[in-house]
Write a protein that holds these residues in place. Structure first.
Motif, PDB file in Angstrom:
ATOM      1  N   TYR A  52      17.665  31.226  61.342  1.00 37.45           N
ATOM      2  CA  TYR A  52      17.229  30.672  62.724  1.00 37.45           C
ATOM      3  C   TYR A  52      15.875  30.420  62.950  1.00 37.45           C
ATOM      4  CZ  TYR A  52      21.650  33.116  63.655  1.00 37.45           C
ATOM      5  OH  TYR A  52      23.056  33.385  63.989  1.00 37.45           O
ATOM      6  N   VAL A  97      12.625  38.481  62.387  1.00 39.39           N
ATOM      7  CA  VAL A  97      12.359  39.535  63.505  1.00 39.39           C
ATOM      8  C   VAL A  97      12.018  40.516  62.935  1.00 39.39           C
ATOM      9  CG1 VAL A  97      13.336  38.317  65.284  1.00 39.39           C
ATOM     10  CG2 VAL A  97      14.756  40.009  64.022  1.00 39.39           C
ATOM     11  N   CYS A 128      14.410  42.259  69.336  1.00 38.46           N
ATOM     12  CA  CYS A 128      15.488  41.411  69.408  1.00 38.46           C
ATOM     13  C   CYS A 128      16.603  42.528  70.121  1.00 38.46           C
ATOM     14  CB  CYS A 128      16.214  41.732  67.711  1.00 38.46           C
ATOM     15  SG  CYS A 128      18.219  41.605  67.673  1.00 38.46           S
ATOM     16  N   SER A 129      17.374  41.639  71.091  1.00 38.59           N
ATOM     17  CA  SER A 129      18.059  42.178  71.931  1.00 38.59           C
ATOM     18  C   SER A 129      19.128  43.254  71.476  1.00 38.59           C
ATOM     19  CB  SER A 129      18.772  41.114  72.912  1.00 38.59           C
ATOM     20  OG  SER A 129      19.642  40.421  72.219  1.00 38.59           O
ATOM     21  N   LEU A 130      19.681  42.949  70.267  1.00 36.86           N
ATOM     22  CA  LEU A 130      20.521  43.960  69.669  1.00 36.86           C
ATOM     23  C   LEU A 130      20.118  45.166  69.537  1.00 36.86           C
ATOM     24  CD1 LEU A 130      23.154  41.844  67.546  1.00 36.86           C
ATOM     25  CD2 LEU A 130      23.546  43.075  69.622  1.00 36.86           C
ATOM     26  N   ASN A 159      21.357  44.362  62.394  1.00 39.07           N
ATOM     27  CA  ASN A 159      20.004  44.011  63.235  1.00 39.07           C
ATOM     28  C   ASN A 159      19.774  45.214  64.175  1.00 39.07           C
ATOM     29  OD1 ASN A 159      21.418  41.782  62.541  1.00 39.07           O
ATOM     30  ND2 ASN A 159      21.281  40.667  64.307  1.00 39.07           N
ATOM     31  N   CYS A 252      23.742  40.104  71.579  1.00 37.67           N
ATOM     32  CA  CYS A 252      22.834  39.114  71.216  1.00 37.67           C
ATOM     33  C   CYS A 252      22.562  38.319  72.514  1.00 37.67           C
ATOM     34  CB  CYS A 252      23.344  38.693  69.863  1.00 37.67           C
ATOM     35  SG  CYS A 252      22.431  37.237  69.624  1.00 37.67           S
ATOM     36  N   ILE A 253      21.484  37.950  72.851  1.00 39.06           N
ATOM     37  CA  ILE A 253      21.313  37.308  74.130  1.00 39.06           C
ATOM     38  C   ILE A 253      21.484  35.766  73.585  1.00 39.06           C
ATOM     39  CG2 ILE A 253      19.518  38.686  75.316  1.00 39.06           C
ATOM     40  CD1 ILE A 253      17.302  36.852  74.321  1.00 39.06           C
ATOM     41  N   VAL A 254      21.469  35.478  72.425  1.00 38.21           N
ATOM     42  CA  VAL A 254      21.725  33.985  72.158  1.00 38.21           C
ATOM     43  C   VAL A 254      23.226  33.804  72.053  1.00 38.21           C
ATOM     44  CG1 VAL A 254      21.420  32.235  70.075  1.00 38.21           C
ATOM     45  CG2 VAL A 254      19.698  33.863  70.833  1.00 38.21           C
ATOM     46  N   GLU A 280      29.083  37.074  66.262  1.00 36.38           N
ATOM     47  CA  GLU A 280      28.690  37.534  67.412  1.00 36.38           C
ATOM     48  C   GLU A 280      29.012  37.007  68.530  1.00 36.38           C
ATOM     49  OE1 GLU A 280      24.346  37.969  67.019  1.00 36.38           O
ATOM     50  OE2 GLU A 280      24.609  39.033  64.949  1.00 36.38           O
ATOM     51  N   CYS A 394      16.855  31.606  69.878  1.00 30.98           N
ATOM     52  CA  CYS A 394      16.262  32.905  69.818  1.00 30.98           C
ATOM     53  C   CYS A 394      14.896  32.846  70.169  1.00 30.98           C
ATOM     54  CB  CYS A 394      16.809  33.643  68.454  1.00 30.98           C
ATOM     55  SG  CYS A 394      16.144  35.257  68.685  1.00 30.98           S
ATOM     56  N   PHE A 396      13.024  35.384  70.119  1.00 33.00           N
ATOM     57  CA  PHE A 396      12.403  36.248  69.247  1.00 33.00           C
ATOM     58  C   PHE A 396      11.967  35.644  67.809  1.00 33.00           C
ATOM     59  CE2 PHE A 396      15.160  38.975  71.797  1.00 33.00           C
ATOM     60  CZ  PHE A 396      14.429  39.573  72.613  1.00 33.00           C
ATOM     61  N   MET A 397      13.087  34.864  67.319  1.00 34.66           N
ATOM     62  CA  MET A 397      12.815  34.305  66.200  1.00 34.66           C
ATOM     63  C   MET A 397      11.780  33.123  66.393  1.00 34.66           C
ATOM     64  SD  MET A 397      14.920  35.014  63.746  1.00 34.66           S
ATOM     65  CE  MET A 397      16.582  35.821  63.402  1.00 34.66           C
TER      66      MET A 397
END
Ligand code: SF4
Length: 468
Positions: A52, A97, A128-130, A159, A252-254, A280, A394, A396-397
């Motif tokens: 990612y 991440v 990471c949202s998860l 994750n 996961c927000i993505v 996911e 993402c 974060f990535m």
């Protein structure tokens, strides 16, 4: 229409500005590539990067000659880091991440490479949202409830932080999984422990998708169930359903972006396309991809499964000489860099093409106002970056950048390990009660590695769940 990238054996054609940005990044500046290569040769560092990472980083990484560079899913990242260390890499830089760099650190330590430094390229925490969903009081309450249910085991998605894994292990026996091995982990655990309750988390969509998958097979035949897992029958699979539990607040927000509106548009306008979706994604997208998979027109699984499926589609288009396949990409758009490389290998020497469709708005590019990162994939608001459209990148990535990577490698070259102290991933010295977080948190990862190697649940894990 959604933007897309048409891949031919030696050219790319972008349709829509989002795809144009991806295509531009895939042809990196040769001077930048040479400079990166020189830094890698000068430091003899290895790089493990997640699929990612954005196309700019992956484009540059794909051109360097240094042998210790690998782009992979989170499971393979750790494995490749061990391989690089065993072949003499002096440090491992992780582009991903924080739970990924922790996982690489823990895996290197367990493999006897504690002296090889692991470096991140950001000084700030990369969340990471998860992972954050599993750090909440409700996740702890979920685990406490599980620990009070006899013969319970916890399958924790990779994750998550080491601290979360340690807390989980302190409450009930836990095994880590990734999206590529989660189905087999749950099924093998139940085959080895037919009485066990399986508590999955923190990814709610993945948990529901697993349950939906098991329900589909539980309504099929014994042969189909055995093809899924030889240790199961219709009866044993049906008995798993009431004992399979999912945490309800982890997203996961993505992948959350691939919601009902995307599904409606895909059904309406892309019925003839192949569909590759990550485990996911929300339920509607999962069902669509599962149905496509059953017709031989799609795949649902991990990033590696998606990559292999698209490479296969390219190979079959190439076999037909000038075939064309359209594939909807139901995961983070950074994957396109690896997809282009593997598809072009499969298309070599043919006039065939593969078109990757991004289910995002065409204008999905935003000026960020940030001098370091002036343009980010995904619009500021509106359909392109919402549950209605999905920007599919993402944030974060994207905290990893090529400039930051160059900076860390330059410090390592000029000042040695002392120059990269603030980027170093250290095994945590903290404890939970009297037990070390490093030891408790890696136990579930070591179990996963043993399961990967032997195909069996570790016997100490079975004893811990079922009692000696
Ligand atoms: S895509 Fe980003 S938010 Fe989603 S699971 Fe991966 S790191 Fe976490």
């Amino acid at each position: 229409v959604f933007p897309s990238l048409v891949i031919r054996s030696s050219s790319l054609e972008a349709r829509g500005s989002f795809a144009e940005a991806q295509a531009t990044f895939l042809s990196p500046d040769p001077d930048e590539v040479r400079a990166l290569d020189a830094l890698l040769q000068g430091t003899n560092a290895g790089i493990v990067a997640h699929f990612y990472m954005d196309a700019e980083i992956q484009g540059a990484l794909s051109q360097v000659k240094h042998p210790f560079v690998h782009v992979a899913d989170s499971l393979q990242m750790a494995e490749r880091a061990v391989d690089m260390a065993s072949r003499g890499a002096k440090a491992i830089v992780v582009l991903g991440v924080d739970f990924m760099s922790e996982n690489v650190r823990a895996t290197l330590d367990a493999a006897g490479f504690a002296s090889v430094p692991v470096l991140r390229v950001a000084e700030k925490h990369i969340g990471c949202s998860l992972a954050e969903a599993a750090e909440t009081a409700s996740y702890e309450a979920y685990l406490r409830k599980a620990s009070q249910t006899p013969h319970s085991l916890h399958v924790i998605y990779v994750n998550t932080s080491l601290r979360t894994k340690a807390l989980a292990e302190s409450l009930l026996p836990t095994i880590t999984c990734t999206s590529s091995n989660v189905v087999q982990t749950v099924l093998e655990a139940r085959a080895a422990m037919p009485e066990a309750h399986v508590w999955f988390g923190p990814d709610t969509y993945m948990g529901h998708n697993l349950e939906a998958l098991f329900r589909v097979h539980a309504a099929s035949t014994n042969e189909q169930v055995r093809a899924l897992h030889p240790g199961h029958s219709l009866e044993s699979l049906r008995s798993l359903l009431p004992c399979f539990h999912t945490f309800e607040e982890g997203v996961c927000i993505v992948h959350h972006m691939f919601g009902d509106r995307v599904v409606e548009r895909l059904e309406r306008d892309y019925g003839d396309a192949l569909l590759a979706a990550h485990f996911e994604v929300p339920g509607g997208m999962f069902r669509l991809a599962l149905a496509a998979q059953a017709r031989g027109r799609g795949v649902v699984g991990s990033t590696s499964n998606i990559l292999a499926f698209i490479e296969g589609a390219a190979a079959s288009a190439a076999k037909r000489g000038d075939g064309h396949e359209r594939v909807v990409l139901g995961t983070e758009s950074g994957m396109v860099a690896s997809i282009v490389r593997s598809a072009q290998r499969a298309l070599a020497g043919s006039g065939a093409s593969v078109e990757i469709v991004f289910p995002v708005a065409e204008e999905a590019i935003t000026a960020s106002g940030d001098a370091l990162l002036p343009v980010i994939p995904g619009p500021a608001d509106g359909e392109g970056c919402s549950t209605e459209g999905g920007c599919a990148t993402c944030p974060f990535m994207k905290m990893n950048s090529l400039g930051a990577l160059d900076d860390v490698l330059s410090r390592l070259r000029d000042h040695g390990e002392a120059g990269v102290e603030s980027f170093r991933v250290r095994p945590t010295a903290d404890a939970l009660g009297t037990q070390s977080i490093a030891e408790l948190g890696t136990r579930s990862i070591v179990r996963m590695r043993e399961f990967q190697k032997t195909g069996r649940m570790p016997s100490e894990f079975v004893r811990a769940v079922m009692g000696a």
